[in-house]
Motif scaffolding. Structure first.
Motif, PDB file in Angstrom:
ATOM      1  N   ASN A 112      -9.904   1.078   1.693  1.00 41.48           N
ATOM      2  CA  ASN A 112      -9.591  -0.011   2.509  1.00 41.48           C
ATOM      3  C   ASN A 112      -8.986   0.109   3.774  1.00 41.48           C
ATOM      4  N   LYS A 116      -0.086  -4.996  14.712  1.00 39.13           N
ATOM      5  CA  LYS A 116       0.688  -4.809  13.554  1.00 39.13           C
ATOM      6  C   LYS A 116      -0.422  -4.438  12.153  1.00 39.13           C
ATOM      7  N   HIS A 117      -1.248  -5.464  12.211  1.00 41.23           N
ATOM      8  CA  HIS A 117      -2.336  -5.164  11.100  1.00 41.23           C
ATOM      9  C   HIS A 117      -3.127  -3.921  11.439  1.00 41.23           C
ATOM     10  N   ASN A 146     -13.536  -8.493   2.107  1.00 41.05           N
ATOM     11  CA  ASN A 146     -12.403  -7.518   2.553  1.00 41.05           C
ATOM     12  C   ASN A 146     -12.657  -6.512   3.384  1.00 41.05           C
ATOM     13  N   SER A 193     -11.273 -13.139   2.146  1.00 36.06           N
ATOM     14  CA  SER A 193     -11.419 -12.298   3.234  1.00 36.06           C
ATOM     15  C   SER A 193     -12.410 -11.477   3.499  1.00 36.06           C
ATOM     16  N   MET A 225       0.694  -1.387  -0.054  1.00 29.26           N
ATOM     17  CA  MET A 225       0.286   0.014   0.092  1.00 29.26           C
ATOM     18  C   MET A 225       1.092   1.147   0.094  1.00 29.26           C
TER      19      MET A 225
END
Lengths: 302, 228
Positions: A116, A75-76, A207, A171, A1
């Motif tokens: 996103n 982290k995510h 997603n 996802s 990204m």
């Protein structure tokens, strides 16, 4: 990204008036001007912050491990927030709430780059708050009543929710949401709303998509991206979903979200009613003016 | 006269739904890995390879077989709603089977040539279309890193136009979804299950290291076959 801040986004994707209530009231340029006036020469806006879950990272063990939290939240989720901040700085999105950024960048399905990160930042916060230590069990009160009404029984609801979560290919997320007096067409408004129209629904999304984009009020979610369960459950998604339902769901959170959703729906109804009345009055006033005009022309003609 | 009778009988039998031979649905099974689970280390751990092969790929196959069975029944009964409903399960699980079957072949242990750049016609084609192998790797890794959610990155070739392409597909969509003439030469699985146990959220590291076990020999073979 890409981490570079995007160029100022064109305003051509500003939703058309009337597309959706919340966006109708969204007028960036006015909003921005107000901000500038308030803050003087320097416009300062706080960046979005990564908030910790409402419990320690080991609090959901053994059902969801601390290690999972270290990665999933540390982290995510952190990356979504950090990257979002980088993407919106200096753009028209910079002044908006997270929800508004999501709605705007959803762009009716033609997703803009910040969508996103924005949606995932929101989704994860909502997810942590959907769980609690010692969670699970059954809901009660009005929530349980609505579940029984709209799904037949709590067991039937659980089955449908689990199926949605298990059959989201790839996802995504599964949701329980409150759908307030809208027809089943995304952009239609029910002209004769009744209490039966206000329903609980289960939806699954791919997603980063969440039900805010359809103007539903999310009540509960489960993350079915693999990173949510891979460390603890490997490929056993069904087991993860079961544990989530039995041991983790915070029905208190779901109930209070339902209350808020109903209150918001009631507010909106009042607002719509008020506007309808205003428009009627204006129209009637217009009639009077026309009548007067006709009379005066007659008198002049004489 | 006798011949006509035989033909009529068979046609009648068919019309009444009696099947002399049961046209059974072909079932699929898990292909063996051409190497041990640990053979791709340290690029990909044995733990991941075993889980990926024995659990994930097997599940796609199991569900694909199930969906095909249900489809066969629905077609036989003329149950169109069910036929329509099964399409997504077939695409997803069938695609998963196709993709992973290619994937095991387009990886190889270092001792068997994994990571060795292609020579021959594929090597030349890459230089012509992309400039260099490094350019291909950079391009595919960028696509893989940018992919949100689950999917695959492919080096493929258009067998009609004899042209190389780099494509991404989402979820378990096979490369052919992107173009009916596309044939996969190399695939990189960027579903989280493909790397998470080892690389966690650092997908770019996985993408960097997988090239050390990339089986360019397989890609060349496919390329040369399609070029004939």
């Amino acid at each position: 990204m890409a981490a570079t801040p995007s160029a100022t986004l064109p305003s051509t994707f500003l939703p058309c008036p009337g597309f959706r209530e919340s966006c109708r009231t969204l007028n960036w340029r006015t909003h921005k001007k107000q901000l500038v006036r308030k803050a003087g020469a320097v416009k300062v806006r706080a960046k979005f912050e990564l908030e910790p879950p409402p419990y320690p990272m080991n609090a959901l063990e053994p059902h969801m491990s601390r290690t999972t939290f270290e990665y999933h939240w540390g982290k995510h989720h952190r990356a979504y927030v950090d990257n979002l901040n980088k993407q919106i700085v200096g753009t028209e999105l910079d002044d908006l709430t997270l929800e508004d950024i999501i709605l705007v960048t959803y762009n009716r399905g033609d997703l803009l780059p910040p969508f996103n990160n924005a949606a995932q930042a929101w989704n994860h916060q909502f997810f942590w708050e959907s769980m609690k230590p010692g969670g699970g069990g059954k809901p009660s009160g009005e929530l349980l009543e609505l579940i029984n009404r709209d799904f037949g029984s709590f067991e039937a609801f659980v089955k449908e929710f689990k199926t949605a979560a298990a059959t989201q290919f790839g996802s995504g997320w599964a949701w329980l949401a409150y759908k307030a007096n809208r027809l089943d067409v995304g952009n239609a408004s029910n002209p004769h709303p009744s209490d039966e129209d206000k329903k609980l629904v289960i939806v699954k999304t791919a997603n980063a998509v969440n039900p805010l984009v359809w103007d539903y009020s999310p009540l509960l979610t489960i993350d079915v991206w693999e990173h949510a369960y891979h460390l603890d459950f490997r490929s056993r998604r069904a087991e993860y979903i079961s544990i989530f339902m039995e041991k983790l769901v915070s029905w208190e959170a779901v109930s209070s979200r339902l209350e808020a959703a109903k209150a918001q729906a009631a507010e909106r109804e009042k607002e719509e009613e008020r506007k309808r009345r205003e428009e009627e009055e204006e129209y009637q006033a217009g009639d009077e003016v026309r009548e007067m005009y006709v009379e005066s022309t007659d008198s002049e003609a004489e | 006269m006798a011949l006509r009778t035989i033909i009529t009988k068979r046609t009648l039998a068919g019309a009444l739904g009696f099947r002399q031979q049961h046209r059974s649905v072909q079932t699929f099974s898990l292909p063996d890995l051409p190497y041990d689970y640990g053979a791709l280390e340290p690029a990909i751990t044995g733990e991941i390879m075993q889980l990926h092969h024995q659990k994930h790929h097997q599940t796609y196959i199991t569900n694909y077989n199930k969906a095909l069975e249900q489809l066969h029944e629905a077609i036989t009964k003329g149950d169109t709603p069910t036929v329509a409903k099964l399409q997504s399960a077939i695409k997803f699980n069938g695609g998963g089977h196709i993709n992973h079957s290619v994937f095991w072949k387009n990886l190889a242990p270092v001792r068997d040539g994994g990571g060795e750049p292609p020579k021959g016609s594929l090597g030349s084609a890459i230089d012509i279309h992309f400039g260099s192998i490094e350019a291909v790797i950079q391009n595919m890794n960028a696509e893989g890193a940018a992919l949100q959610g689950s999917g695959w990155v492919w080096l493929g070739m258009d067998k009609e136009l004899k042209r190389l392409v780099i494509e991404i597909t989402s979820n378990q969509d096979p490369l052919v979804i992107k173009g009916p003439n596309l044939v996969p030469l190399l695939g990189i699985d960027v579903w989280e299950h493909a790397y998470y146990l080892q690389y966690k959220n650092v997908k770019p590291d996985y993408l960097k290291n997988i090239w050390k076990v990339m089986n360019w020999k397989y890609a060349s073979e496919v390329y040369e076959k399609e070029c004939r």
